[in-house]
Design a protein around this motif. Structure first.
Motif, PDB file in Angstrom:
ATOM      1  N   ALA A  95     -15.167  98.218  72.686  1.00  0.00           N
ATOM      2  CA  ALA A  95     -16.190  97.784  73.646  1.00  0.00           C
ATOM      3  C   ALA A  95     -16.991  96.607  73.086  1.00  0.00           C
ATOM      4  N   THR A  96     -17.308  96.662  71.797  1.00  0.00           N
ATOM      5  CA  THR A  96     -18.041  95.568  71.162  1.00  0.00           C
ATOM      6  C   THR A  96     -17.183  94.312  71.136  1.00  0.00           C
ATOM      7  N   GLN A  98     -14.755  93.540  73.153  1.00  0.00           N
ATOM      8  CA  GLN A  98     -14.635  93.056  74.528  1.00  0.00           C
ATOM      9  C   GLN A  98     -15.897  92.312  74.943  1.00  0.00           C
ATOM     10  N   HIS A  99     -17.052  92.820  74.531  1.00  0.00           N
ATOM     11  CA  HIS A  99     -18.325  92.141  74.829  1.00  0.00           C
ATOM     12  C   HIS A  99     -18.337  90.747  74.190  1.00  0.00           C
ATOM     13  N   ASN A 102     -15.987  88.507  76.130  1.00  0.00           N
ATOM     14  CA  ASN A 102     -16.568  88.125  77.426  1.00  0.00           C
ATOM     15  C   ASN A 102     -17.700  87.110  77.265  1.00  0.00           C
ATOM     16  N   THR A 103     -18.479  87.245  76.199  1.00  0.00           N
ATOM     17  CA  THR A 103     -19.627  86.366  75.988  1.00  0.00           C
ATOM     18  C   THR A 103     -19.217  84.972  75.535  1.00  0.00           C
ATOM     19  N   SER A 109     -18.128  81.312  80.587  1.00  0.00           N
ATOM     20  CA  SER A 109     -19.127  82.279  80.136  1.00  0.00           C
ATOM     21  C   SER A 109     -20.369  81.523  79.674  1.00  0.00           C
TER      22      SER A 109
END
Length: 176
Positions: A95-96, A98-99, A102-103, A109
């Motif tokens: 999850a980290t 992926q964050h 994405n960022t 972005s």
């Protein structure tokens, strides 16, 4: 300007000021604050030393803001934290990751770094395969190269000169 007394020790005066400043920092942070990397070390060691600094790094960030490339520094620092963190689970690490992707790595972005599509695809493929360890390696190397170019330009600016004047060239080693 008044003449200094013959027994005046400039080094001792500096050492006393450094100790007082350090105690103020300790009180502010509630623990012993780390001493910063000196400008001389930054000149000798380059970007590696700059990234380990505190106050000089703020001057470098100011330069990157002028160059419209601050996202490179943010991305690099976030990757350093990502790599050094101990995750509770693989899901948390994914999850980290992926964050971060994405960022910084998705098109349009907010903090998109300027990387070629091959590197973006490598990271995306690694995340799709849930390979979180080392998934950002190529992206980190590419951004470090961009930061090195920015750092070389920074060394030629008035901002670097101001940093050297304000932070001093020499390291202050204070013993307690």
């Amino acid at each position: 300007m008044a003449a200094l007394p013959p027994n005046f020790d400039g080094h001792m005066s500096y050492k006393i000021k450094a100790i007082k400043s350090s105690k103020k920092l300790d009180n502010f942070f509630g623990e012993q604050a780390p001493h910063d990397v000196c400008t001389r070390e930054i000149r000798n060691e380059g970007l590696k030393a700059m990234l380990q600094s505190k106050i000089p790094l703020c001057y470098f960030l100011y330069h990157l803001l002028d160059e419209f490339s601050c996202e490179n520094l943010f991305f690099f620092i976030e990757l350093e934290q990502y790599e050094s963190f101990t995750y509770v689970s693989e899901i948390q690490q994914l999850a980290t990751a992926q964050h971060i992707y994405n960022t910084y790595l998705t098109r349009n972005s907010h903090f998109e770094v300027n990387l070629d599509d091959k590197v973006r695809r490598q990271v995306k493929a690694a995340l799709e395969e849930r390979q979180t360890n080392g998934c950002f390696g190529a992206a980190k190397r590419a951004v470090y190269s961009l930061l090195e170019s920015s750092f070389m330009r920074f060394c030629q600016t008035d901002t670097f000169t101001k940093m050297a004047m304000n932070c001093g060239m020499d390291c202050a080693f204070v013993t307690f």
